[in-house]
Design an enzyme around this catalytic site. Structure first.
Site, mmCIF file in Angstrom:
data_model
loop_
_atom_site.group_PDB
_atom_site.id
_atom_site.type_symbol
_atom_site.label_atom_id
_atom_site.label_comp_id
_atom_site.label_asym_id
_atom_site.label_seq_id
_atom_site.Cartn_x
_atom_site.Cartn_y
_atom_site.Cartn_z
ATOM 1 N N THR A 1 5.842 1.518 8.385
ATOM 2 C CA THR A 1 7.147 2.189 8.473
ATOM 3 C C THR A 1 7.560 2.482 9.926
ATOM 4 O OG1 THR A 1 6.008 4.280 8.129
ATOM 5 C CG2 THR A 1 6.964 3.235 6.205
ATOM 6 N N GLY B 1 1.175 11.352 4.190
ATOM 7 C CA GLY B 1 0.013 11.749 4.981
ATOM 8 C C GLY B 1 -1.303 11.369 4.329
ATOM 9 N N SER C 1 0.819 -1.215 0.000
ATOM 10 C CA SER C 1 0.000 0.000 0.000
ATOM 11 C C SER C 1 0.853 1.266 0.000
ATOM 12 C CB SER C 1 -0.888 0.002 1.236
ATOM 13 O OG SER C 1 -1.623 1.208 1.285
ATOM 14 N N CYS D 1 -0.478 4.128 10.494
ATOM 15 C CA CYS D 1 0.166 5.143 9.670
ATOM 16 C C CYS D 1 0.791 6.214 10.554
ATOM 17 C CB CYS D 1 -0.807 5.790 8.704
ATOM 18 S SG CYS D 1 0.033 7.031 7.691
ATOM 19 N N GLY E 1 12.276 0.613 3.128
ATOM 20 C CA GLY E 1 13.389 0.247 2.256
ATOM 21 C C GLY E 1 14.347 -0.722 2.929
ATOM 22 N N GLY F 1 -3.549 3.933 0.704
ATOM 23 C CA GLY F 1 -4.413 4.058 1.871
ATOM 24 C C GLY F 1 -5.600 4.981 1.620
#
Ligand SMILES: Cc1cc2nc3c(=O)[nH]c(=O)nc-3n(C[C@H](O)[C@H](O)[C@H](O)COP(=O)(O)OP(=O)(O)OC[C@H]3O[C@@H](n4cnc5c(N)ncnc54)[C@H](O)[C@@H]3O)c2cc1C
Ligand SMILES: Cc1cc2nc3c(=O)[nH]c(=O)nc-3n(C[C@H](O)[C@H](O)[C@H](O)COP(=O)(O)OP(=O)(O)OC[C@H]3O[C@@H](n4cnc5c(N)ncnc54)[C@H](O)[C@@H]3O)c2cc1C
Ligand SMILES: Cc1cc2nc3c(=O)[nH]c(=O)nc-3n(C[C@H](O)[C@H](O)[C@H](O)COP(=O)(O)O)c2cc1C
Ligand SMILES: Cc1cc2nc3c(=O)[nH]c(=O)nc-3n(C[C@H](O)[C@H](O)[C@H](O)COP(=O)(O)O)c2cc1C
Ligand code: FES
Ligand code: FES
Lengths: 275, 306, 306, 275
Positions: free
Chosen positions: B194, B74, B23, B131, B218, B48
């Protein structure tokens, strides 16, 4: 349609301190690219740096199936690019982005650039140049290009050859006119009409060019920059503020741009600056 | 692929292979359809979605870091309605699982989206409770077991589709969080989102990202992701979808051995638009090399040292 | 250095400059004394000490990851008594602060070591409540605010030296942990210790490290470290020592701007035995470039975006 | 004392599939290095890979101020090293570690190596060779070197020149004796006495050599390998099990080794294997 290509570098040369020109053999890019488009380059074949680097297509040679990139060494990515040599191959994603609107309806054309923003403008002049060959009188091409100082002047000959009038400014007055290139443009617009202005360079410069163009009611296209992730419109990181109805929205430089009509752009957040 | 069975089950959802686009890194598939055949993907988790459209954060939204990137998009997105109207029909042309990644400001918003999506053609919902780039929303639920229990428990009845819960790695104990998601009715979990990070422009003396902090993804995050996937897979019985820094088949095999039933490929798409296909081919080659005929021959087959 | 004041205070401890060699990466200084002048360091945090000698974990103890390394040394060390007898005299020849990094299996062990060290010539104690590579010990205290409060509160009376508490990044909320350390009497905090991670050898289908998991350090972790240091420095009033992936002066300046009063250099020493000196020179050059005469002109001077 | 050096590569050549020899100009290493020592090389000038790579010093040339490394491409680090060319510079940390004990007391010398373990053995033969020039009769040098197959044989001529007897084995029998090099050693020991055995190669091989040496009561030194961090004894990652009183302890390959007397080594955990 963009492609991932492994192409051969034919030539790599320093044009000035920290400015390099790379000539790349590429059937695909040379035949399909249009002025204002860019490529996204992988700078090493390791995992570092992770991101590709966007560089505008400076010129194409359709006959020889080559294209040129001109870039300034800013950090690790461009440093690695500058070390590549003739014969090396380079991983290219492109051509990307929306080109400048080039049209035979426009006869009096001005390109206004500063710093590394001048490179894609050459491709515009080349395109009109082709029309001009057929119909010499009809087109009038002017270039206004600004540099920091004498030593940072690059591609002067190329610009002079590609247009009718080429005026140069330097910030310190060590060559051409002293001051900013926007001054040259204002001066010129006060006595001459243009059908269109194309501009690329530092944000402050483009903003000023856009305002001046607005004042003289000349249509104007700007080429924006923003830090990129994917380069193809998928990751949404390269946001730039553009007008939307009465308000604004975030467009994306790589997909909706990099070229925009200047009256769509809201410059207040355009913090990135490749002057 | 002849002879090798790559099919995996994520709850009731059957994927033709374990490679899913992550995503936020793959848009709504359109852009990458110019590079790869979307039919060959196990699935696509779309950007998202929120109930109302969102403009996202100010730029710059990306910074490069050693072997990684920070992003602070965001959740810019057109909203779930526009997705269903404008994007889903395009995706449904392809024979691949469409996973709707959703984030809400409130549990009610999550529920409303889950209901809307349950009535649609999508294949699964991925609840993004993690998120890091939006002030309200996701992450405040995702970083405690209680928060995860509450949101998963309340969205579950509204969601008729396979429900995947996407976990944040910014927690002390991922096992506890994974267990909470399972106990509250998740069909699967996906991780990692993340890692919260920062980069500073020392010349301007300001954070590089306009949003100050962003999410790290990454190759740099791979060791952390792999450890968390391993821990989660050894805690829950539901399938785990692993991600974080996968760039090639070998990376994906690490996650599969650690217990992931499928993998997602994110940041690698930016570097290499063919990344998902390269990962898939790499997995196949690995299976061939070891004469494994079925992907389940490697899933969870890690032998840990005593 | 003429004209530039690099001195920093860590509680009562004055360092001649903010560059400290990080624990576990610099041995007891001997090895690096062949490469750099230890007199020029702000300080040295020695290899983590335990009360009794420890053999550490089985090899392999190291794995390389993208822009980072995983280690699982497991606190191999000769014990605090042998340190005081065999190593401290060597270090005390140099004009640099000696920081004793300690880890215990129980709070009593921490207290005993703190007392022993308080009676010695060392300059500060660094309480490692965050080592991910030993089963008992450190990390179980370090990952909750309550655990940190307890250990710091109980060691404090036993410790007459400047007491630095080293925090683990493997937590949901570093602010809460940092605040707990401060409230319980820490003179300073240092962070980050390593992020818990894993690497898998896909050919052997086993973890690369004999210990299965290990601690991630090096450039890969820098964005996470920087974010945590920023958060911690904006939570507590005591000095913060920042570390995680620092390889050069620019990296160090990021941490200083984010609010660190000093930095520690770890993994970079392996790649470049002169790393600490290069970091120091880089900081000096940065100060010169911006005409800053004092290191405090940059500490905490980050301006965040609104 | 080890140093960090930036040295120039004079030659880089492929000796066999994936085996490269690099000749480096270095006053310091060439004059100070001793057999069994290694250098720790930075493979790129970016941040990736983070760790240096340890490679044994294969030979030095004191007159020409050069030394040689021979290495096999295993992963990214050695791959990057193999791409370096004559004229490039390389960042070297060395010389590191404890050397083999070379002594004129030993007259009958055997070196036993397998795979990439053979490279440092050449340096031992060279050292004894120098003594031999002065005192020809006194020294008897034998080399037993094992390879997978015919195609992986490297440095055969060099070994033959450097010793009196050079015997080769291959696992598949495609050249020399079929089987493992330990077989050759056993055969030889059954009929001839050696004063010392030096060995380097796969762990299983070294273990067997150590056992055989024990059986025949010949002193034996082994050169161990372990994944390394710092290479200088500071990080303690390169642990290897050695005897300590009645028990054992973890010594460190980079600092206490890589060369150990074989009766100090406990082979049960020596999992790393560069065969
Ligand atoms: C559409 C487009 C076309 C471009 N065309 C050209 C060109 O023709 N010639 C040319 O020289 N440059 C061009 N650039 C700029 C070029 O992409 C950057 O200079 C390059 O990516 C910097 O990479 P680096 O690794 O050298 O520097 P980095 O180490 O990544 O950064 C060096 C400095 O540049 C800034 N920077 C890095 N990336 C960006 C970015 N994407 N946008 C804004 N600032 C950034 C950073 O703030 C940093 O201070 C273009 C950029 C875009 C977006
Ligand atoms: C003291 C010493 C001397 C050496 N001398 C030589 C030599 O003369 N010639 C030569 O070809 N090689 C030598 N080696 C081995 C060499 O260091 C490794 O092959 C090299 O580091 C691998 O790096 P890479 O990046 O190519 O592979 P990586 O990608 O790092 O690894 C490839 C494979 O090698 C294994 N590996 C990597 N590093 C090590 C290590 N340090 N120990 C054990 N296994 C490892 C991994 O398990 C992996 O499967 C020596 C090693 C040591 C410790
Ligand atoms: C630019 C970008 C945008 C992202 N947006 C989302 C998102 O909208 N929803 C979500 O659940 N994860 C999002 N992620 C997280 C990824 O899906 C993935 O969890 C993470 O990047 C780790 O995988 P990777 O290392 O392969 O990228 C985003 C990641 C990036 C890089
Ligand atoms: C090999 C190794 C051993 C370490 N041992 C210790 C230790 O004994 N005590 C401790 O507090 N931290 C230890 N650390 C953590 C470092 O001090 C530091 O917190 C971490 O490596 C992050 O910094 P870096 O990225 O600069 O290495 C160790 C790190 C490494 C790489
Ligand atoms: S760079 Fe990804 S959308 Fe523009
Ligand atoms: S590699 Fe660091 S101690 Fe041996």
């Amino acid at each position: 349609m963009p492609k991932v290509l492994k192409e051969k570098i034919l030539r790599s040369e320093a044009l000035a301190r920290s400015i390099y020109r790379m000539t790349v053999e590429s059937e695909y890019i040379s035949q399909t690219a249009r002025p204002g488009q860019f490529v996204n380059l992988k700078c090493s074949d390791g995992i570092e740096p992770v991101l590709r680097r966007p560089i505008s297509i400076c010129r194409v040679n359709r006959e020889q199936k080559t294209f040129e990139l001109v870039f300034q060494v800013r950090g690790r990515g461009t440093e690695l690019l500058s070390r590549k040599k003739a014969g090396d191959s380079v991983d290219i994603l492109g051509p990307l982005g929306n080109p400048f609107e080039i049209s035979a309806h426009y006869k009096k054309i001005a390109v206004v650039g500063g710093g590394i923003g001048i490179f894609p403008l050459l491709f515009i002049l080349d395109e009109y140049g082709k029309h001009r060959e057929d119909n010499l009188k009809a087109f009038d091409l002017s270039a206004f290009i600004g540099f920091r100082d004498k030593d940072s002047i690059v591609l002067k000959d190329e610009f002079e050859k590609a247009c009718d009038t080429c005026r140069i400014s330097t910030e310190d007055g060590s060559a051409g006119c002293r001051g900013f290139v926007t001054g040259l443009l204002e001066e010129e617009l006060s006595r001459k009409h243009y059908d269109i202005i194309y501009t690329c360079g530092p944000t402050a410069m483009m903003k000023k060019v856009a305002e001046t163009a607005g004042l003289y009611k000349v249509p104007c296209q700007v080429s924006l920059e923003q830090r990129m992730g994917c380069g193809i419109g998928a990751c949404l990181v390269c946001a730039c503020k553009t007008k939307y109805g009465d308000g604004w929205e975030y467009s994306h430089v790589c997909k909706d741009g990099p070229v925009f009509w200047c009256d769509r752009v809201i410059f207040d957040e355009q913090v990135e600056d490749f002057g | 692929m002849k002879g090798i069975d790559l099919k995996v089950s994520i709850g009731a959802l059957k994927l033709k292979n374990p490679v899913i686009a992550a995503s936020g890194t793959f848009g709504f598939g359109r852009e990458y359809s110019e590079f790869i055949d979307l039919n060959r993907l196990g699935g696509i988790s779309v950007k998202g979605l929120t109930l109302a459209p969102r403009q996202g954060n100010k730029p710059p939204r990306i910074a490069e870091t050693p072997a990684g990137i920070l992003n602070s998009v965001g959740l810019q997105n057109p909203g779930v309605h526009a997705f269903l109207r404008d994007e889903l029909p395009f995706l449904k042309q392809y024979n691949t699982a469409v996973i709707a990644n959703i984030a809400g400001n409130t549990i009610e918003e999550y529920c409303e989206m889950a209901e809307l999506l349950s009535a649609s053609d999508i294949d699964a919902v991925e609840l993004n409770v993690s998120c890091p780039n939006v002030k309200q929303g996701g992450v405040s639920f995702g970083n405690t077991a209680a928060g995860v229990s509450e949101i998963v428990g309340r969205v579950r009845p509204c969601c008729k589709k396979t429900m995947i819960v996407k976990l944040t790695p910014n927690v002390t104990d991922i096992k506890e969080i994974a267990a909470a998601a399972e106990a509250s009715g998740a069909d699967a979990i996906s991780l990692i989102n993340t890692l919260l990070g920062m980069a500073i422009d020392i010349h301007r003396r300001k954070p590089v990202l306009a949003n100050n902090t962003g999410g790290l993804s990454g190759p740099a995050v791979k060791p952390v992701a792999l450890r968390m996937v391993y821990e989660a897979a050894n805690t829950v019985k539901i399938p785990v979808i692993g991600m974080g820094g996968i760039t090639c088949g070998e990376d994906a095999v690490e996650f599969l051995l650690a217990g992931a039933s499928a993998v997602m490929v994110g940041t690698a798409n930016f570097t290499n638009p063919h990344a998902c296909m390269d990962v898939l081919k790499g997995i196949e080659n690995y299976l061939k090399m070891y004469n494994n005929h079925c992907i389940y021959d490697i899933i969870g087959k890690l032998v840990v040292n005593q």
